[in-house]
Motif scaffolding. Structure first.
Motif, PDB file in Angstrom:
ATOM      1  N   LYS A  29     -16.886   1.770   4.208  1.00 44.14           N
ATOM      2  CA  LYS A  29     -17.699   2.351   5.068  1.00 44.14           C
ATOM      3  C   LYS A  29     -16.805   2.142   6.324  1.00 44.14           C
ATOM      4  O   LYS A  29     -16.800   2.659   7.545  1.00 44.14           O
ATOM      5  CB  LYS A  29     -18.889   1.674   5.071  1.00 44.14           C
ATOM      6  CG  LYS A  29     -19.817   2.678   4.327  1.00 44.14           C
ATOM      7  CD  LYS A  29     -21.262   2.176   4.324  1.00 44.14           C
ATOM      8  CE  LYS A  29     -22.209   2.697   3.312  1.00 44.14           C
ATOM      9  NZ  LYS A  29     -23.116   2.164   2.798  1.00 44.14           N
ATOM     10  N   LEU A  30     -16.168   0.816   6.500  1.00 41.37           N
ATOM     11  CA  LEU A  30     -15.200   0.396   7.745  1.00 41.37           C
ATOM     12  C   LEU A  30     -13.863   0.995   7.756  1.00 41.37           C
ATOM     13  O   LEU A  30     -13.537   1.603   8.911  1.00 41.37           O
ATOM     14  CB  LEU A  30     -15.235  -1.096   7.838  1.00 41.37           C
ATOM     15  CG  LEU A  30     -16.481  -1.928   7.902  1.00 41.37           C
ATOM     16  CD1 LEU A  30     -16.166  -3.357   7.705  1.00 41.37           C
ATOM     17  CD2 LEU A  30     -17.068  -1.692   9.212  1.00 41.37           C
ATOM     18  N   THR A  31     -13.197   1.092   6.659  1.00 42.98           N
ATOM     19  CA  THR A  31     -11.982   1.334   6.723  1.00 42.98           C
ATOM     20  C   THR A  31     -11.811   3.133   6.287  1.00 42.98           C
ATOM     21  O   THR A  31     -10.742   3.550   6.640  1.00 42.98           O
ATOM     22  CB  THR A  31     -11.278   0.704   5.480  1.00 42.98           C
ATOM     23  OG1 THR A  31     -11.575   1.123   4.273  1.00 42.98           O
ATOM     24  CG2 THR A  31     -11.054  -0.783   5.580  1.00 42.98           C
ATOM     25  N   GLY A  32     -12.601   3.624   5.730  1.00 46.75           N
ATOM     26  CA  GLY A  32     -12.436   4.898   5.260  1.00 46.75           C
ATOM     27  C   GLY A  32     -12.154   4.696   3.592  1.00 46.75           C
ATOM     28  O   GLY A  32     -11.511   3.746   3.523  1.00 46.75           O
ATOM     29  N   ARG A  33     -12.286   6.005   3.251  1.00 48.81           N
ATOM     30  CA  ARG A  33     -11.908   5.849   1.558  1.00 48.81           C
ATOM     31  C   ARG A  33     -10.500   6.374   1.612  1.00 48.81           C
ATOM     32  O   ARG A  33     -10.034   7.468   2.071  1.00 48.81           O
ATOM     33  CB  ARG A  33     -12.712   6.933   0.721  1.00 48.81           C
ATOM     34  CG  ARG A  33     -14.142   6.096   0.417  1.00 48.81           C
ATOM     35  CD  ARG A  33     -14.964   7.328  -0.326  1.00 48.81           C
ATOM     36  NE  ARG A  33     -14.281   7.383  -1.649  1.00 48.81           N
ATOM     37  CZ  ARG A  33     -14.678   6.839  -2.913  1.00 48.81           C
ATOM     38  NH1 ARG A  33     -15.746   6.273  -2.647  1.00 48.81           N
ATOM     39  NH2 ARG A  33     -14.280   7.236  -3.868  1.00 48.81           N
ATOM     40  N   PRO A  34      -9.804   5.519   0.740  1.00 49.82           N
ATOM     41  CA  PRO A  34      -8.365   6.011   0.647  1.00 49.82           C
ATOM     42  C   PRO A  34      -8.147   7.276  -0.037  1.00 49.82           C
ATOM     43  O   PRO A  34      -9.279   7.511  -0.884  1.00 49.82           O
ATOM     44  CB  PRO A  34      -7.580   4.944   0.043  1.00 49.82           C
ATOM     45  CG  PRO A  34      -8.651   4.072  -0.490  1.00 49.82           C
ATOM     46  CD  PRO A  34      -9.895   4.310   0.204  1.00 49.82           C
ATOM     47  N   ASP A  35      -7.285   8.154   0.041  1.00 45.91           N
ATOM     48  CA  ASP A  35      -7.037   9.462  -0.672  1.00 45.91           C
ATOM     49  C   ASP A  35      -6.928   9.052  -1.982  1.00 45.91           C
ATOM     50  O   ASP A  35      -6.200   7.933  -2.305  1.00 45.91           O
ATOM     51  CB  ASP A  35      -5.750  10.220  -0.043  1.00 45.91           C
ATOM     52  CG  ASP A  35      -5.877  10.609   1.359  1.00 45.91           C
ATOM     53  OD1 ASP A  35      -7.033  10.312   1.790  1.00 45.91           O
ATOM     54  OD2 ASP A  35      -5.008  10.949   1.666  1.00 45.91           O
ATOM     55  N   PHE A  68     -10.145  -6.727   3.936  1.00 48.96           N
ATOM     56  CA  PHE A  68      -9.200  -5.608   4.324  1.00 48.96           C
ATOM     57  C   PHE A  68      -8.308  -6.086   5.178  1.00 48.96           C
ATOM     58  O   PHE A  68      -8.201  -7.111   5.561  1.00 48.96           O
ATOM     59  CB  PHE A  68     -10.141  -4.605   4.842  1.00 48.96           C
ATOM     60  CG  PHE A  68     -10.610  -4.561   6.319  1.00 48.96           C
ATOM     61  CD1 PHE A  68      -9.767  -4.862   7.387  1.00 48.96           C
ATOM     62  CD2 PHE A  68     -11.921  -5.188   6.416  1.00 48.96           C
ATOM     63  CE1 PHE A  68     -10.090  -4.985   8.849  1.00 48.96           C
ATOM     64  CE2 PHE A  68     -12.284  -5.641   7.811  1.00 48.96           C
ATOM     65  CZ  PHE A  68     -11.549  -5.577   8.859  1.00 48.96           C
ATOM     66  N   ASN A 108       0.929  -1.278   0.019  1.00 47.04           N
ATOM     67  CA  ASN A 108      -0.029   0.061   0.060  1.00 47.04           C
ATOM     68  C   ASN A 108       0.838   1.214  -0.096  1.00 47.04           C
ATOM     69  O   ASN A 108       0.306   2.065  -0.461  1.00 47.04           O
ATOM     70  CB  ASN A 108      -0.864   0.173   1.431  1.00 47.04           C
ATOM     71  CG  ASN A 108      -2.010  -1.093   1.092  1.00 47.04           C
ATOM     72  OD1 ASN A 108      -2.700  -0.972  -0.122  1.00 47.04           O
ATOM     73  ND2 ASN A 108      -2.310  -1.818   2.053  1.00 47.04           N
ATOM     74  N   ASP A 109       2.259   1.121   0.363  1.00 50.74           N
ATOM     75  CA  ASP A 109       2.986   2.193   0.608  1.00 50.74           C
ATOM     76  C   ASP A 109       3.723   2.620  -0.950  1.00 50.74           C
ATOM     77  O   ASP A 109       4.313   3.500  -1.065  1.00 50.74           O
ATOM     78  CB  ASP A 109       3.985   2.293   1.730  1.00 50.74           C
ATOM     79  CG  ASP A 109       4.838   0.917   1.592  1.00 50.74           C
ATOM     80  OD1 ASP A 109       4.485   0.113   0.346  1.00 50.74           O
ATOM     81  OD2 ASP A 109       5.411   0.750   2.289  1.00 50.74           O
ATOM     82  N   GLY A 160      -6.084  -2.186   8.069  1.00 55.51           N
ATOM     83  CA  GLY A 160      -7.059  -1.144   7.926  1.00 55.51           C
ATOM     84  C   GLY A 160      -7.287  -0.536   6.473  1.00 55.51           C
ATOM     85  O   GLY A 160      -7.937   0.341   6.269  1.00 55.51           O
ATOM     86  N   VAL A 161      -6.822  -1.425   5.541  1.00 50.00           N
ATOM     87  CA  VAL A 161      -7.024  -0.886   4.102  1.00 50.00           C
ATOM     88  C   VAL A 161      -7.844  -1.949   3.182  1.00 50.00           C
ATOM     89  O   VAL A 161      -7.531  -3.073   3.253  1.00 50.00           O
ATOM     90  CB  VAL A 161      -5.673  -0.606   3.433  1.00 50.00           C
ATOM     91  CG1 VAL A 161      -5.827  -0.105   1.967  1.00 50.00           C
ATOM     92  CG2 VAL A 161      -4.733   0.224   4.208  1.00 50.00           C
TER      93      VAL A 161
END
Lengths: 89, 521
Positions: B486-492, B424, B396-397, B427-428
């Motif tokens: 909805k659980l993790t939040g949307r990535p930028d 996920f 992810n990085d 957290g992603v």
């Protein structure tokens, strides 16, 4: 108002460690494996929660070990409650 | 570097300086379309004459006699897993001897070998061809610090590149768990026994010079289970140890107790059953990841109960697969790489357990690699996207942290290819709008199984019908992505890919499927 520094959470995986300190303005520090992809989301979240507590200042430092959004929210709120003046019960 | 968009919309170079020209990826089987033979490399003949011993006095001596020069290509195999000490031993010796600018072309690089980064830094290595990179080496390449050409190939793609002459191996260094004075090599005995030497067989076939390095020189001849015969080996070098026996002789991977993996495994097995492929003559490949391995437990139980005997198991072979062979649930195992040392005994003693080379396993430019006969493969992934494309290389990085392996080979070859992954991780969300790097094109992936539902490629309407008819939890990939976010939040929004290309990723047919970009610190 934030009157002392306080923290909530852990550095365990799927958790986060939130530290809150008094500050004139809103200062957000976000670090961890997901810092590149969730900076925007996390800053929005912190501002939203500070707004809910009617805070215009505060330094919020988050070390994220892959927490879900609900976890982040809970840790930020708990750290804030611990850092704010005791509420009369 | 001039980039061109390929059929998947990825920008890839048409030429990698110091490596050569490439075509952009078009389709999984576009290049495999006829009987016309292609010109390729041929095994080298030698004129060394008769000998009763090829044992060199030292590794330095063997290297001198090999004729290795600056700028040449050296190869290694990764069958000793993280216990391997041969790659560091040879690279350190080459450095001391003053070599520069070598092309390092191992079948893959074990996780433990961060030292390769140092040998790039000091100029010993100035080109890298591998299946994958991890750890410090991955960071060094992704950060742009390495600044050398890097080509990532699948196992089948590497075999193809060796046979085509694209990877022209000058000297192959073979870790040989058992060897005799004339270079008959076996992988399945000795203190550093590792099982199959599949990838090394291809190297020995096509290298200009082959040096076997052993910690177990036995009386001539190695009579049983010869992986590589003497007529392909030029010199033998002895060393006290090929590596750390604890890390070479790993035990069988345990079956996971993680409820997420178990749920994924059960739904994967149900999908396999619903598709109708689990029938007599069934052929199968799986990894040793938690969920993959757990699938085989359900499969074993079902095949035993129904009296189903499969035709073959393929691939990286785990202890669990060799146990299924032992129980008669598969008629044979074709083993290019043994995943754990418990397999070694089966390779050595079970005539149905057959050591195969990398081309036989997965080279698309042959009249019949085994992956093309697979009924089903279970594959892991780092993440996937809404078009079913799979990334197994980049975290992810944005940093390189994985290996291509046989992923795209088996996905293309198998009648049913299933990718298993948790919805996920860290957290992603595992389902992206676009994966950061395509290792395996979505058109070769039939289904993705997560603990929150089964996603079926719209190209496979038949599979979708079968899964629905069986009452399986089929969900739409975009809907599931939204639910997880909805659980993790949307990535930028991902960073613009305008950076420097630090590595290219070949598809198995030699076209470029994607580029790996520099990650700014």
């Amino acid at each position: 108002m934030i009157v002392r520094s306080a923290n909530a959470g852990t550095l365990e995986s799927s958790d986060c460690l939130v530290t809150v300190m008094p500050a004139e303005t809103i200062e957000i520090e976000y670090a961890g494996a997901n810092e590149k992809i969730f900076r925007g989301r996390t800053e929005d979240l912190v501002r939203e929660i500070l707004g809910k507590y009617s805070l215009t200042g505060g330094a919020v430092k988050i070390q994220d070990s892959g927490a879900l959004e609900v976890t982040l929210r809970a840790r930020i709120e708990t750290a804030l409650e611990r850092a704010m003046e005791a509420i009369a019960r | 570097m001039k980039l061109q968009r390929n059929a998947l919309g990825r920008n890839v170079p048409l030429e990698v300086p110091g490596v050569g020209q490439f075509e952009p990826y078009e389709s999984p089987f576009g290049k495999i379309d006829g009987m016309a033979p292609l010109a390729g490399a041929r095994p080298f003949l030698r004129t060394v004459g008769r000998s009763r011993s090829k044992v060199a006095s030292s590794l330095e001596d063997a290297i001198k006699k090999s004729g290795l020069q600056d700028g040449m290509t050296i190869s290694f195999h990764h069958h000793l897993r993280n216990g391997d000490a041969v790659i560091p031993l040879v690279l350190e010796t080459l450095k001391k001897m003053g070599f520069k600018g070598l092309t390092f072309a191992p079948s893959s690089i074990p996780d433990a070998h961060d030292c390769v980064a140092d040998y790039i830094r000091c100029g010993l290595i100035n080109r890298l061809y591998t299946s994958g990179v991890r750890g410090k080496l991955g960071q060094m390449i992704s950060s742009g610090e390495a600044d050398i050409p890097v080509v990532i190939r699948s196992h089948g793609g590497r075999a193809r590149a060796i046979q085509s002459g694209q990877i022209a191996i000058d000297v192959a260094f073979l870790a040989a768990p058992t060897c005799d004075a004339l270079g008959n090599v076996s992988g399945s005995s000795g203190p550093s026994a590792c099982g199959s030497l599949g990838y090394a067989i291809t190297d020995a076939d096509y290298a200009r010079h082959v040096i076997a390095i052993t910690d177990n020189l036995v009386e001539y001849p190695v009579a049983r289970n010869i992986s590589i015969p003497q007529y392909k080996v030029d010199q033998v070098v002895t060393t006290p140890s090929l590596g750390d026996p604890k890390k070479i002789a790993t035990g069988a991977a345990r079956i996971t107790r993680n409820p997420v993996d178990l749920k994924i495994a059960l739904d994967t097995f149900r999908l396999m059953k619903a598709s109708g492929i689990v029938a007599p003559g069934f052929s199968f490949q799986m990894g040793v990841g938690g969920a993959s391995l757990a699938v085989s437990v359900y499969l074993e139980e079902y095949m035993t109960k129904k009296g189903i005997v499969g035709s073959f198991g393929l691939g990286g072979i785990s202890g669990h697969m060799s146990r299924m062979l032992g129980k008669g649930l598969f008629r044979s195992l074709f083993d290019v790489q043994s995943f754990d040392a418990v397999v070694t005994e089966s390779v050595a003693d079970n005539p149905g357990h057959i050591e195969i080379d990398a081309s036989c396993y997965a080279n698309p430019f042959t009249p019949g690699c085994l992956v093309h006969n697979l009924d089903c493969v279970i594959l892991a992934a780092l993440d996937v996207d809404v078009n079913f494309n799979v990334n197994v290389l980049i975290g992810n990085d944005g940093v390189l942290r994985g290996a291509s392996g046989g992923h795209c080979d088996t996905a293309a070859g198998a009648a049913l290819s299933i990718v298993v992954l948790p919805s996920f991780r860290g957290g992603v969300c595992s389902i992206k709008e676009e994966v950061s790097n395509i290792t395996t094109p979505g058109e070769t992936v039939d289904a993705i199984v997560t603990e929150r539902g089964i996603l079926i490629n719209p190209l496979r309407k038949d599979l979708l019908e079968n899964a629905r008819a069986a009452g399986l939890p089929v969900v739409d990939i975009r809907e599931l992505k939204q639910k997880i976010e909805k659980l993790t939040g949307r990535p930028d929004a991902p960073a613009e890919k305008d950076g420097k290309v630090v590595a290219v990723v070949e598809y198995r047919d030699g076209t470029l499927i994607d580029s790996v970009y520099q990650v700014k610190k």
